[in-house]
Write a protein that holds these residues in place. Structure first.
Motif, mmCIF file in Angstrom:
data_model
loop_
_atom_site.group_PDB
_atom_site.id
_atom_site.type_symbol
_atom_site.label_atom_id
_atom_site.label_comp_id
_atom_site.label_asym_id
_atom_site.label_seq_id
_atom_site.Cartn_x
_atom_site.Cartn_y
_atom_site.Cartn_z
ATOM 1 N N ILE A 160 -2.457 1.440 7.017
ATOM 2 C CA ILE A 160 -2.718 -0.237 7.454
ATOM 3 C C ILE A 160 -1.745 -1.181 8.410
ATOM 4 C CG2 ILE A 160 -2.727 -2.226 5.672
ATOM 5 C CD1 ILE A 160 -3.271 -0.607 3.473
ATOM 6 N N LEU A 161 -0.873 -0.560 8.534
ATOM 7 C CA LEU A 161 -0.363 -1.100 9.480
ATOM 8 C C LEU A 161 -0.796 -1.378 10.660
ATOM 9 C CD1 LEU A 161 3.062 -2.849 9.019
ATOM 10 C CD2 LEU A 161 4.005 -0.614 10.056
ATOM 11 N N LEU A 162 -0.864 0.142 11.171
ATOM 12 C CA LEU A 162 -1.352 0.083 12.586
ATOM 13 C C LEU A 162 -2.275 -0.764 12.528
ATOM 14 C CD1 LEU A 162 -0.901 1.687 15.125
ATOM 15 C CD2 LEU A 162 -2.922 3.624 14.322
ATOM 16 N N ILE A 163 -3.546 -0.576 11.863
ATOM 17 C CA ILE A 163 -4.777 -1.449 12.005
ATOM 18 C C ILE A 163 -4.853 -2.603 12.231
ATOM 19 C CG2 ILE A 163 -7.050 -1.369 10.875
ATOM 20 C CD1 ILE A 163 -6.727 2.053 10.139
ATOM 21 N N GLY A 164 -4.219 -3.506 11.296
ATOM 22 C CA GLY A 164 -3.725 -4.583 10.692
ATOM 23 C C GLY A 164 -3.163 -5.041 11.977
ATOM 24 N N PHE A 165 -2.234 -4.365 12.762
ATOM 25 C CA PHE A 165 -1.324 -4.700 14.279
ATOM 26 C C PHE A 165 -2.463 -4.875 15.051
ATOM 27 C CE2 PHE A 165 2.496 -5.308 12.042
ATOM 28 C CZ PHE A 165 3.099 -6.192 12.233
ATOM 29 N N ILE A 166 -3.301 -4.040 15.240
ATOM 30 C CA ILE A 166 -4.455 -4.093 16.283
ATOM 31 C C ILE A 166 -5.103 -5.217 16.008
ATOM 32 C CG2 ILE A 166 -6.765 -2.571 17.504
ATOM 33 C CD1 ILE A 166 -4.496 -0.485 17.059
ATOM 34 N N GLY B 59 0.806 5.028 -1.072
ATOM 35 C CA GLY B 59 1.498 6.918 -0.104
ATOM 36 C C GLY B 59 1.987 5.708 0.928
ATOM 37 N N PRO B 60 2.688 6.773 1.513
ATOM 38 C CA PRO B 60 2.825 6.039 3.241
ATOM 39 C C PRO B 60 1.878 5.843 3.844
ATOM 40 C CG PRO B 60 4.638 7.651 2.118
ATOM 41 C CD PRO B 60 3.886 7.713 0.906
ATOM 42 N N ASP B 61 0.832 7.635 4.070
ATOM 43 C CA ASP B 61 0.143 7.119 5.489
ATOM 44 C C ASP B 61 -0.019 6.089 5.273
ATOM 45 O OD1 ASP B 61 1.722 9.387 5.275
ATOM 46 O OD2 ASP B 61 -0.182 10.773 4.616
ATOM 47 N N VAL B 62 -1.680 5.553 4.158
ATOM 48 C CA VAL B 62 -2.175 4.867 3.810
ATOM 49 C C VAL B 62 -1.020 3.476 4.593
ATOM 50 C CG1 VAL B 62 -3.361 3.306 2.080
ATOM 51 C CG2 VAL B 62 -3.484 5.529 1.530
ATOM 52 N N GLY B 63 0.123 3.358 3.805
ATOM 53 C CA GLY B 63 0.550 1.921 4.267
ATOM 54 C C GLY B 63 1.297 1.569 5.851
ATOM 55 N N ALA C 289 1.188 -1.087 0.130
ATOM 56 C CA ALA C 289 -0.019 -0.084 0.124
ATOM 57 C C ALA C 289 0.969 0.935 0.173
ATOM 58 C CB ALA C 289 -0.835 0.106 0.924
ATOM 59 N N ALA C 290 2.014 1.402 0.630
ATOM 60 C CA ALA C 290 2.870 2.500 0.923
ATOM 61 C C ALA C 290 3.496 2.683 -0.134
ATOM 62 C CB ALA C 290 3.771 2.338 1.829
#
Lengths: 388, 447
Positions: free
Chosen positions: B194-200, B187-191, B182-183
């Motif tokens: 996704i990383l934050l929400i994905g891990f939660i 873009g890096p913001d979306v990446g 995604a990054a």
């Protein structure tokens, strides 16, 4: 609990449960304290056997307050006898004293006390003999390993600083290096690199490599002072102190890890620091002695080194460290500066010439007029030549 | 001859189909004395004794645990634990260390080489941690006896380790890959999002994972020749997990809101943004109080989930015709965990205070102007004054904390239904020869 008492304990029958160790079922039994052992009678099927006191083993050591006893016999593999009730446990303590908590404690502690004595004696022997296992290993390290270790140390310690490569400065440094290295009498070439680093410092790393800072050159009042400092660092190299220090640190850390069962923490580190402290101070003394020998051989006056110590002493006196903290001089890695200065002054005088000509000394001081980014992976092809 | 069958639990002929009552000896020794002896011997032997100390504590705890009034027996030895540790030290720790040193020497200054090596080591260690759990359980079961019949853990430690590994590493790799993609493409913001929400979101795998690992472990457990079975499903765990997950998040968010509000109200925030000056001691103490409360609340909420997990695991664990039941409660488990930590901290604080008093009273402070030998001697004495009480007090606190935990967990456990005890025969599987070295290395052996 289930137990009974009638007359002397020779004839008392205690209720027990007997397990044969083949199945989890247990059979009711009675047990009597006989002359030579426990007499066990199983109710159904009717089986009688004697477990001698000497062969008895207890699940838990017997105590005055014990409310039951779980017993085994070395002669009846797998079988166990559970006797509930405090009276049996108390009576058995008299017949089989080897099962008591006191006997068990002593039997258990004895080999450990022996081990503690062996550890203390070994430590004392190593301390008295002065033998250093780390030094012995360092001596056997191949030169290529020592070079790479040194490169790794230089890279990590000088990160962010540029290498000084002014050609005339390099010539002067080479000249001083050659004079001192020849005087070591070891036949080993030394590599000296100057970094554009304001800190006043010089240090030796494995592989006979020395790092000197621009700050030290700026503070030095003569080429003899710099020669004295470099001779001291070469002394470390001759004695293999950097290699020995790394091996000692790794060895001590591994030993502590081993002893603490893999869970060593900050506590152990205090011991590690203390263990290395004495060695570091001894190493500094040895390097000082080597420096004086090298300077004499190179016919350079030790006064430079003495002068350097004298100015360090003045700096220490000006230091605003609280006097309470100064008491913890034990935490210093170097011997007291006064002691080092006195050692230099005790040297017999000898014929000496200046370490460098005036012009060469000026060139050396200007070595950082040209600097380049340090190449972390490069090892100089000719270690005798200062790295460009 | 007279026979007194006063205790119905012990006396009489045990019927083949029998209930089993699990109890913890109410008159059990608190292990304070044993902890003290262990601490002294650990000091005298420079820590080598720790494997034997662990064995002595286990022997006691096992003997306090009674089935129908008869004690469990722990037959493991300190020697087995020590040799197990030495082997793992030689096979895992030493090569890891030598490998790290070799990378540094072969690739001086190459941070990428070091990072790649560290990643490989952490990956290996994640696999080994699961394996260590399994092997430790296998060793302990094989050294646990009741009436001479021992336990066992059949099955593969490697398979358990692999499940332990992929159920954590799999989601992590998947989410990281998706975030990187995604990054790169959006873009890096979306990446990052996704990383934050994905891990939660990935935290929701934990109850399923715990249930799966529990099934693997329990189904492979034997007492004698009789298997233990597990029938639990992860579904019922999720309601409590939602409570723990959302509750912890709300408490943390509340903590952040209170802290910010507190700092804005006191003016400390404005001062910090303008001058970078740190808050006053009073404001710092208030902040610490808020976050200690947050941590305590989170611990209580999480303990509530852990307690429900223990109850769930027990309820679905069956042996012969009986099922286990646990009445562990969240608040009591939270208090047990918290008080055991306080106990350990208090013990170490007491030891440091006692050591400091000893140093003050004896005047053992290295002084300038004395010889090197004198200063090193005095400093060594100081270390002894502090380290010896710390090791001893720590051993006492650890033994007592283990006693408290075992007492609570065992006293909360029962076995409902009947077991055909007479037909349980001795286990014929080969028992491991050495102790749980891996678990020691990773410090995951609870007892």
């Amino acid at each position: 609990m289930a137990s009974s008492a009638a007359g002397s304990d020779d004839h008392i029958e205690y209720y027990a449960r007997f397990s044969d160790g083949k199945s989890a079922g247990a059979r009711d039994a009675t047990v009597t304290l006989g002359l030579s052992g426990l007499e066990i009678v199983q109710a159904s099927p009717h089986v009688r056997e004697v477990w001698s006191y000497a062969n008895l083993r207890s699940g838990e050591p017997l105590r005055e307050r014990a409310v039951d006893a779980l017993l085994r016999s070395t002669a009846s593999a797998g079988a166990s006898l559970f006797v509930p009730g405090q009276p049996f446990a108390a009576a058995l303590m008299m017949r089989a004293p080897h099962l008591t908590a006191r006997a068990e404690r002593w039997r258990h502690a004895r080999p450990w006390i022996g081990l503690a004595v062996v550890i203390a004696a070994t430590g004392a022997a190593v301390y008295v003999s002065g033998w250093s296992p780390a030094r012995a290993i360092a001596t056997g390290l191949p030169d290529s390993w020592r070079q790479r270790l040194g490169q790794q140390a230089i890279t990590s310690m000088t990160e962010g600083y540029k290498k000084c490569v002014d050609p005339r400065g390099l010539d002067a440094l080479r000249s001083l290096n050659d004079r001192l290295a020849d005087a070591t009498g070891t036949g080993r070439p030394f590599t000296i690199v100057v970094y554009d680093w304001p800190l006043t410092n010089a240090f030796a790393v494995p592989g006979d490599q020395i790092v000197m800072t621009q700050g030290l050159l700026a503070k030095a009042e003569s080429a003899d002072e710099v020669a004295g400092v470099l001779a001291h660092e070469m002394g470390h190299g001759i004695e293999l102190h950097p290699e020995t220090g790394i091996i000692r640190a790794v060895g001590l850390a591994a030993a502590v890890e081993l002893m603490m069962g893999g869970s060593s923490g900050g506590l152990a580190n205090i011991g590690l620091i203390l263990a290395q402290l004495g060695s570091t101070r001894t190493a500094e003394r040895e390097a000082d002695l080597q420096a004086l020998r090298v300077l004499r051989q190179a016919q350079i006056s030790p006064a430079g080194l003495g002068n350097f110590f004298k100015r360090m002493l003045a700096l220490e006196k000006k230091d605003d460290m609280p006097s309470q903290l100064k008491q913890f001089d034990i935490l210093s890695t170097h011997p007291p500066t006064e002691e080092r200065r006195a050692l230099v002054e005790r040297q017999e005088p000898y014929a000496a010439t200046s370490a460098l000509s005036k012009a060469a000394w000026n060139d050396l001081k200007g070595i950082c007029a040209i600097t380049v980014e340090a190449d972390p992976v490069r090892t100089p092809a000719d270690p005798r030549q200062p790295a460009p | 001859m007279s026979m007194d069958h006063a205790d119905p639990m012990i006396s009489g002929v045990e019927r083949s189909q029998s209930t089993i009552e699990i109890t913890f000896d109410p008159g059990a020794d608190r292990l304070i004395g044993l902890g003290f002896t262990n601490g002294i011997l650990q000091v005298l032997t420079l820590g080598i004794y720790s494997a034997w100390a662990k064995t002595e504590v286990r022997r006691k705890l096992w003997s306090f645990t009674r089935l129908n009034g008869e004690p469990l027996e722990y037959t493991g030895t300190g020697r087995e634990l020590f040799i197990g540790f030495l082997i793992v030290f030689a096979v895992v720790l030493l090569p890891t260390f030598v490998g790290g040193a070799a990378i540094s020497i072969l690739f001086p200054g190459r941070a990428d080489a070091v990072t790649a090596y560290q990643l490989a080591v952490y990956t290996l260690f994640l696999f080994l941690v699961g394996t260590a759990f399994y092997r430790a359980q296998r060793y302990r079961l094989s050294r646990t006896q009741w009436r001479g019949i021992r336990g066992a853990l059949v099955g593969s430690a490697g398979q358990y380790g692999w499940t332990y590994f992929w159920t954590l590493a799999g989601p992590a790799v998947f989410i990281t890959a998706a975030a990187l993609l995604a990054a790169w493409s959006i873009g890096p913001d979306v990446g990052g999002t996704i990383l934050l929400i994905g891990f939660i979101a990935a935290l929701w795998i934990l109850p399923w994972r715990a249930n799966k690992l529990q099934r693997m472990m329990t189904d492979a457990t034997r007492f004698g020749d009789r298997p233990v079975t597990y029938t639990g499903t992860p579904g019922p765990l999720y309601a409590r997990y939602l409570y723990a997950w959302a509750g912890s998040a709300m408490v943390i968010l509340a903590g952040i809101a209170i802290s910010v509000q507190m700092f804005i109200a006191s003016g400390a925030f404005q001062v910090w943004t303008q001058t970078k000056q740190l808050p006053s001691l009073e404001d710092g103490a208030k902040l610490a109080a808020v976050w200690i409360s947050v941590l305590a609340l989170c611990a209580t909420i999480t303990a509530s989930y852990r307690a429900s997990q223990i109850r769930h695991f027990a309820r679905h664990t069956h042996f012969d015709g009986a099922s286990f039941r646990s009445n562990v409660s969240g608040p009591r488990l939270a208090w047990l965990i918290l008080s055991n930590w306080l106990l350990r901290i208090g013990a170490i604080a007491t030891a440091i205070s006692a050591g400091s008093v000893l140093i003050y009273v004896t005047g053992a402070i290295p002084k300038a102007g004395t010889t090197d030998a004198a200063r090193i001697g005095t400093a060594t004495l100081d270390v002894i004054f502090i380290v010896v009480p710390m090791v001893v007090m720590s051993a006492v606190a650890t033994a007592f904390a283990q006693f408290r935990s075992t007492r609570y967990l065992v006293a909360s456990l029962s076995l409902d239904g009947v077991v055909d005890i007479d037909t349980i025969m001795q286990n014929q599987d080969a028992a491991p020869k050495r102790g749980e070295g891996l678990a020691q290395v990773f410090d995951i052996d609870g007892f």
